[in-house]
Design an enzyme around this catalytic site. Sequence first.
Site, PDB file in Angstrom:
ATOM      1  N   ASP A  48       0.821  -1.198   0.000  1.00 13.78           N
ATOM      2  CA  ASP A  48       0.000   0.000   0.000  1.00 13.78           C
ATOM      3  C   ASP A  48       0.867   1.265   0.000  1.00 13.78           C
ATOM      4  O   ASP A  48       1.852   1.350   0.728  1.00 13.78           O
ATOM      5  CB  ASP A  48      -0.855  -0.037   1.283  1.00 13.78           C
ATOM      6  N   GLU A  83       1.693  -0.373  -4.979  1.00 13.88           N
ATOM      7  CA  GLU A  83       0.735   0.669  -5.346  1.00 13.88           C
ATOM      8  C   GLU A  83       1.505   1.982  -5.369  1.00 13.88           C
ATOM      9  O   GLU A  83       1.798   2.550  -4.321  1.00 13.88           O
ATOM     10  CB  GLU A  83      -0.405   0.757  -4.322  1.00 13.88           C
TER      11      GLU A  83
HETATM   12  C1  GLC Z   1      -4.326   3.042  -0.526  1.00 12.75           C
HETATM   13  C2  GLC Z   1      -5.545   2.156  -0.583  1.00 12.75           C
HETATM   14  C3  GLC Z   1      -6.729   2.918  -0.067  1.00 12.75           C
HETATM   15  C4  GLC Z   1      -6.453   3.353   1.356  1.00 12.75           C
HETATM   16  C5  GLC Z   1      -5.145   4.115   1.434  1.00 12.75           C
HETATM   17  C6  GLC Z   1      -4.719   4.294   2.857  1.00 12.75           C
HETATM   18  O1  GLC Z   1      -4.435   4.113  -1.385  1.00 12.75           O
HETATM   19  O2  GLC Z   1      -5.745   1.679  -1.883  1.00 12.75           O
HETATM   20  O3  GLC Z   1      -7.906   2.163  -0.126  1.00 12.75           O
HETATM   21  O4  GLC Z   1      -7.491   4.176   1.806  1.00 12.75           O
HETATM   22  O5  GLC Z   1      -4.102   3.461   0.780  1.00 12.75           O
HETATM   23  O6  GLC Z   1      -4.233   3.090   3.377  1.00 12.75           O
END
Ligand code: GLC
Length: 566
Positions: free
Chosen positions: A201, A243
Amino acid sequence: MIDDLWYKNAILYCLSVGTYMDANGDGIGDFKGLLRRLDYLQGLGITTIWLMPFQPSPGKDDGYDISDYYGVNPRYGTLGDFVEFTHGCRQRGIRVIIDLVVNHTSDAHPWFREARGSKDSPHRDWYVWSDKKPANADKGMVFPGVQKSTWTHDKEAKAWYFHRFYDFQPDLNTSNPQVQAEILKVMGFWTQLGVSGFRMDAVPFVIATKGAKVKTPAEQYDMLRSLREFLQWRQGNAIILGEANVKPKTDMEYFGKAGDRMHMMFNFHVNQHLFYAMASADTRPLAAALKATRTRPATAQWGLFLRNHDELDLGRLTKAQRELVFDKFGPDKNMQLYNRGIRRRLAPMLGGDRRRLELAYSLLCTLPGTPVIRYGDEIGMGDNLDLPERNCARTPMQWSTEPNAGFTESDRPVLPVISKGAYGYEHVNAAVQRRDPNSLLNWTERIIRMRKEVPEIGWGDFQVIASRDPAVLILRYDWRNNSVLFVHNLDEQPREVSFATGLPGETGKLLVNLLAEDHSRANDDGKHNLLLEGYGYRWYRVGGLDYLLKRSDIDTDSTGKASHPA
Ligand code: GLC
Ligand code: CA
């Protein structure tokens, strides 16, 4: 299971335990329920499940606010149930990757509770503090419009703490060696319990320098190398899927020039331009995005997706491009989010039009990378715009025409099941679609099977072949003397295209259609002429005489058109 760079040609399926299947009737999906659905997933053909956060959490950000990294939220079951689940996956040859949410914890995490309690706490320096209000406290919010600041004053701590996301998600001080060691420990724990890797994440924020004095955060890319190194030593086949919504020019920093950082990254750049292409029927910016993200180390791979659990972020498009996507796919203010995206699910965005859904999925499966499917998209589930923020696209899986879509026996599901309108569970559900050979579900299963038969996409190099028509995208992959070619018409109108297959001297080649009987033979000038219906797509194997000799199941008749023997 074959371990050899398995992620290069995997089919990922993303789901959250809490909304997938409830076994004990309390309204909340659980591991026992998910276990019962593994045969469904195996039938669909997916190879890897990406499990969204399931650890103990107050659940203020759908589990992305973790209060214990080493457990299972009792709502979903026990650690024992988790291991039963991974075992069930292994029996079926399905891998599991899980979210690794280490940019921040929940403010309910014991580390933070202790840290805020005393300056002398051993965990104080695990978070990011400031005695005074930092100058940039109201800058850099990830959820503009909902989130007010990135620094919040804490009475108990008598200090300000940094939070890149919501205020209940204090950032971990990821530069602290103790925090770094703990992150490795978390990874070691879950790999030991059977997972094949992590969807990491918020990577750019994890590796950024943090602090009141930091004006422009700098990425500490070395951290990515130590994560990979650790994984490699512990479990050679485990991966990290990052991500990181970053610009193409920094992609290689994330992959590592020597291929020693992230194994995979989501291709946000292509995702946004793909939606632009679908909205405008102009594939040129998409082709440019594919070229801009072409370079990657041999062992790396892109993760491709259509919609995910967040909003469709359009922040990297030009203003005019973004306006056009809003206009076509999310015109109402209520459909938009954080001034940059659309929060709807795929099917309603595309007007529930089967031709467009197939086109979108065909692109997902044939663009360079590994497809990541969002649960429910295989049956064309809709959204519930009455739910706040991103929750609209996180409603329970629609299994059948039973009450609450067969998701739960409780009449109080964790989120309301979609029950009204064209996307209500009585119309859209897995059970009905399973019995209908022409359903979207069965089509998806077939396209997944075909994707597995063209590993050239994952292994090979691609080129964009000129079609002279902006609405038509032609991609070709080559790998070890095998070639495949994909043609997509993003326009509503039929298009006639003429193209050369791509390699010099390749005249007279046959294009063997992988999905239907209309194969294509080149004209005398070496070009292929094709008539594509509106939103039409073709998957071809580039074959010549050689191919025909090898494949005795294809005959050519006197006109030179290939056909199957009667
Ligand atoms: C990422 C996730 C999202 C979450 C954020 C904070 O962007 O995809 O869903 O709210 O991280 O952890
Ligand atoms: Ca339950």
